[in-house]
Design a protein around this motif. Sequence first.
Motif, PDB file in Angstrom:
ATOM      1  N   ASP A  47       5.550   9.146  -5.930  1.00 15.09           N
ATOM      2  CA  ASP A  47       5.180   8.017  -6.790  1.00 15.09           C
ATOM      3  C   ASP A  47       5.032   6.734  -5.984  1.00 15.09           C
ATOM      4  O   ASP A  47       4.077   5.979  -6.170  1.00 15.09           O
ATOM      5  N   LYS A  50       1.859   6.820  -3.723  1.00 17.15           N
ATOM      6  CA  LYS A  50       0.579   6.702  -4.435  1.00 17.15           C
ATOM      7  C   LYS A  50       0.347   5.331  -5.061  1.00 17.15           C
ATOM      8  O   LYS A  50      -0.781   4.936  -5.287  1.00 17.15           O
ATOM      9  N   LYS A  51       1.423   4.629  -5.374  1.00 15.30           N
ATOM     10  CA  LYS A  51       1.282   3.369  -6.102  1.00 15.30           C
ATOM     11  C   LYS A  51       1.989   2.248  -5.347  1.00 15.30           C
ATOM     12  O   LYS A  51       3.208   2.131  -5.401  1.00 15.30           O
ATOM     13  N   GLU A  54       3.937  -3.860  -6.452  1.00 13.82           N
ATOM     14  CA  GLU A  54       3.188  -5.053  -6.835  1.00 13.82           C
ATOM     15  C   GLU A  54       3.644  -6.230  -5.980  1.00 13.82           C
ATOM     16  O   GLU A  54       4.837  -6.445  -5.790  1.00 13.82           O
ATOM     17  N   GLU A  74      -2.687  -3.577  -0.977  1.00 12.62           N
ATOM     18  CA  GLU A  74      -2.882  -2.193  -1.410  1.00 12.62           C
ATOM     19  C   GLU A  74      -3.594  -1.374  -0.327  1.00 12.62           C
ATOM     20  O   GLU A  74      -3.234  -0.220  -0.080  1.00 12.62           O
ATOM     21  N   ASN A  78      -1.779   1.798   1.492  1.00 12.87           N
ATOM     22  CA  ASN A  78      -2.379   3.129   1.470  1.00 12.87           C
ATOM     23  C   ASN A  78      -2.654   3.645   2.880  1.00 12.87           C
ATOM     24  O   ASN A  78      -2.561   4.849   3.117  1.00 12.87           O
TER      25      ASN A  78
END
Length: 151
Positions: A47, A50-51, A54, A74, A78
């Motif tokens: 989790d 992948k995300k 913030e 982001e 990644n």
Amino acid sequence: MHVQDMIDRQTSTATGAMQLRTDEKFGNEQMMCVLSGYWSLVSFWEDVRKKPLEVQCADACNKEAHAKCVATWEKRWNSAVGWKRILGHNSADVLALLACLRDQLSGDDELREGVAPACRLAGLKALNDKLEHTREHLVDYFLAVYEGTAC
């Protein structure tokens, strides 16, 4: 420790299937708790991987500039989760993975150039907070209920 030890004991069949070897000291319920914890930690990392966390808009940033901060954060997140250094860790070793990710992003030049300094620090702080929270609550991943029996 038990999960890492169990991983080190594994062998594979000729077809590549894993042969689960457990510590004889553990009963079936205890082993299910260890396996449940292992599965929970791997799922947690998947989790997180992948995300991206913030990144909050710092006071020194504005809404328009922050859109670039978020996009760069982001993109670099990644990229970092696929780096060899991170891929070298077991997926259940979430503390090492989070620390490695934090260290990778802390030294990332593209992140430093593409994100407002205060936003970058806020993102790195959020990642460090996630690491510390996970460290403090690591045992919770192994306290799942298995068929009505608390671990």
